[in-house]
Structure formats: structure tokens, C-alpha cells
Design a protein around this motif. Structure first.
Motif, PDB file in Angstrom:
ATOM      1  N   LYS A 161      11.734  15.052  -3.432  1.00  0.00           N
ATOM      2  CA  LYS A 161      12.121  16.347  -2.883  1.00  0.00           C
ATOM      3  C   LYS A 161      12.092  17.403  -3.972  1.00  0.00           C
ATOM      4  N   ASP A 163      12.723  22.029  -4.554  1.00  0.00           N
ATOM      5  CA  ASP A 163      13.004  23.331  -3.952  1.00  0.00           C
ATOM      6  C   ASP A 163      12.133  24.394  -4.610  1.00  0.00           C
ATOM      7  N   GLU A 194       9.179  16.585   0.601  1.00  0.00           N
ATOM      8  CA  GLU A 194      10.079  17.475   1.330  1.00  0.00           C
ATOM      9  C   GLU A 194      10.448  18.673   0.462  1.00  0.00           C
ATOM     10  N   ALA A 196      13.186  21.309  -0.018  1.00  0.00           N
ATOM     11  CA  ALA A 196      14.584  21.528   0.352  1.00  0.00           C
ATOM     12  C   ALA A 196      14.938  23.004   0.233  1.00  0.00           C
ATOM     13  N   GLU A 197      15.836  23.445   1.076  1.00  0.00           N
ATOM     14  CA  GLU A 197      16.353  24.807   0.967  1.00  0.00           C
ATOM     15  C   GLU A 197      17.109  24.947  -0.349  1.00  0.00           C
ATOM     16  N   GLY A 199      19.696  25.315  -2.991  1.00  0.00           N
ATOM     17  CA  GLY A 199      21.126  25.058  -2.969  1.00  0.00           C
ATOM     18  C   GLY A 199      21.535  23.822  -2.200  1.00  0.00           C
ATOM     19  N   THR A 200      20.588  23.188  -1.487  1.00  0.00           N
ATOM     20  CA  THR A 200      20.951  22.007  -0.700  1.00  0.00           C
ATOM     21  C   THR A 200      20.770  20.701  -1.466  1.00  0.00           C
ATOM     22  N   LEU A 201      20.032  20.701  -2.557  1.00  0.00           N
ATOM     23  CA  LEU A 201      19.915  19.490  -3.372  1.00  0.00           C
ATOM     24  C   LEU A 201      21.210  19.293  -4.159  1.00  0.00           C
ATOM     25  N   ASP A 202      21.743  18.085  -4.103  1.00  0.00           N
ATOM     26  CA  ASP A 202      22.948  17.773  -4.860  1.00  0.00           C
ATOM     27  C   ASP A 202      22.650  17.921  -6.348  1.00  0.00           C
TER      28      ASP A 202
END
Length: 233
Positions: A161, A163, A194, A196-197, A199-202
Motif C-alpha cells: 500500500k 499514499d 492499493e 490509501a487516503e 492519513g489512513t496508513l497506521d
């Protein structure tokens, strides 16, 4: 606005020049960025120095890049395998130069490049042919060989993943050499399955921070089915 997402593999690879040193992630077929390698073949850069854990399998991926005649030299740990016939033919015919590096040394030389370390002493290879011509030193009663970092012009890696800032996470063993190669290259191109938006990745799961990544390309996941038939997943 920072946006490192490339529209295509071709766009991401457009700046790769002839004679570049290309770091390619992967351990055998695990984590190999196949789409980027295929894109590099199509892009046309030649006279490359390639750094990878091995020297390709069968006639696809890295082996296809070798077969296309684009690689002048390969730096790796495991050049010969049961299906490394492309490498074998090129090396035996004198068309490909090989620098053999123990696997731990390979990882550390890449890490040293990213960490800004000028050189380091390592006990591996002391007293063998791999230490020929290199500086050695005895430290606290043990013998060491001086090794230098491996810097790349471009790193091609496969992540899971990402961003738009270029932050990356990986899937299990596909992680292998990707993180250290990303830090060791001037330009890092990563494929992801993928986007990711932001801020959504830990943050605790991000292995490669976006500061080390230049381009991110989303690709479909391809699953290998019985009989060798592939489909997008």
C-alpha cells in the motif's frame, strides 16, 4: 500539494538513463517488481548495472531484462539457480559482468548508502577470494574486510500500500530488500496494489517513509492459478 502517484509505469520510468545503477527489490520471486522491470525493458535504458539478491529466474522478470541485453553488470548474492540459464549463458559468453557479494554484506552495503556511512569493516569474506584486493584490518583480535556502500541511481521496489506522499507498507516477505534500497537510491519507484487516503496508513506500519520515495504506481494484483493462467484480482 505533494502527489507522488504516477499515472503509469512508463511515466514513472521515463527518467531512467543509460548507464544507470538500478537497485531491484525482491528475494527470488518474492517481492520482485515485475511490472517495473517489464516497463524498464520497454523504456529502453541500456548499459545498466543491476543490484538484486539473485540473477533472475527462467526468462521472465529480471532474467528478461538480462536477455534483452540491457545489463552490463550485475551485483548479487545468488547468481546461479536451477533456472538461471539466461544469466549462465550471458556470463559464460563474457557478455555480463558479475560482482558476487555475500547476502549480509549486500544488505549492509545498501543500508550504509542510505545511512551516509562512508565504509565499514565486516568479517564476512575474510581469507576468501571475495576479499582479494580489499583492505583488511585486525580489530580486537578479529579480522575484517573494508566494504563500501552501494549507491543506486534508481530503486525499483514492490510494496503493498502507499499514499500520495509516498509512504509505503509491505506484505510479509515481499518486504525483503525494498526498504534499504529505497534509502540508497536517488530516485525510488514503487508499485502498490492499493492507494490509501492520506492519513489512513497506521504510522506504526509505515516501513518506508515518503521522503525516500519519488513515484508510486498502482497496479492490479495478479494471482497465479492452476495451469499457469493468470487473472487480475
Amino acid at each position: 500539494m505533494i502527489n507522488k502517484i504516477a499515472d503509469s509505469v512508463a511515466q514513472a520510468l521515463a527518467g531512467v538513463k543509460d548507464g544507470a545503477t538500478v537497485l531491484i527489490g525482491g528475494f527470488g520471486t518474492a517481492g520482485i517488481p515485475g511490472e517495473l522491470i517489464d516497463g524498464l525493458i520497454a523504456q529502453g535504458a541500456k548499459d545498466l548495472t543491476v543490484v538484486n539478491n539473485n540473477a533472475g529466474n527462467a526468462d521472465h522478470g529480471l532474467a528478461a531484462l538480462l536477455k534483452a541485453g540491457r545489463v552490463r553488470k550485475i551485483i548479487c548474492s545468488f547468481p546461479r539457480q536451477v533456472d538461471s540459464y539466461v544469466f549462465d549463458e550471458l556470463y559464460r559468453s563474457g557478455k555480463l559482468e558479475l560482482e558476487l557479494v555475500p547476502q549480509g554484506n549486500l544488505a549492509e552495503r545498501l543500508r550504509a548508502a542510505g545511512a551516509g556511512i562512508g565504509a565499514f569493516f565486516c568479517p564476512t569474506a575474510y581469507g576468501t577470494e571475495l576479499a582479494a584486493g580489499k583492505e583488511t584490518r585486525e580489530i580486537n583480535g578479529k579480522h575484517y574486510v573494508l566494504e563500501y556502500p552501494i549507491h543506486g541511481d534508481v530503486a525499483l521496489i514492490k510494496a503493498e500500500k502507499g499514499d500520495r506522499w509516498g509512504n509505503l507498507t509491505y506484505r510479509m516477505s515481499a518486504r525483503n530488500f525494498g526498504p534499504v534500497m529505497a534509502t540508497a537510491a536517488k530516485t525510488t519507484i514503487a508499485t502498490v496494489h492499493e492507494i490509501a487516503e492520506l492519513g489512513t496508513l497506521d504510522p506504526e506500519a509505515i516501513v518506508t517513509p515518503g521522503i525516500h520515495v519519488t513515484h508510486v504506481v498502482r497496479i492490479d494484483r495478479v494471482a497465479t492459478q492452476a495451469g499457469g493462467i493468470k487473472k487480475s484480482a
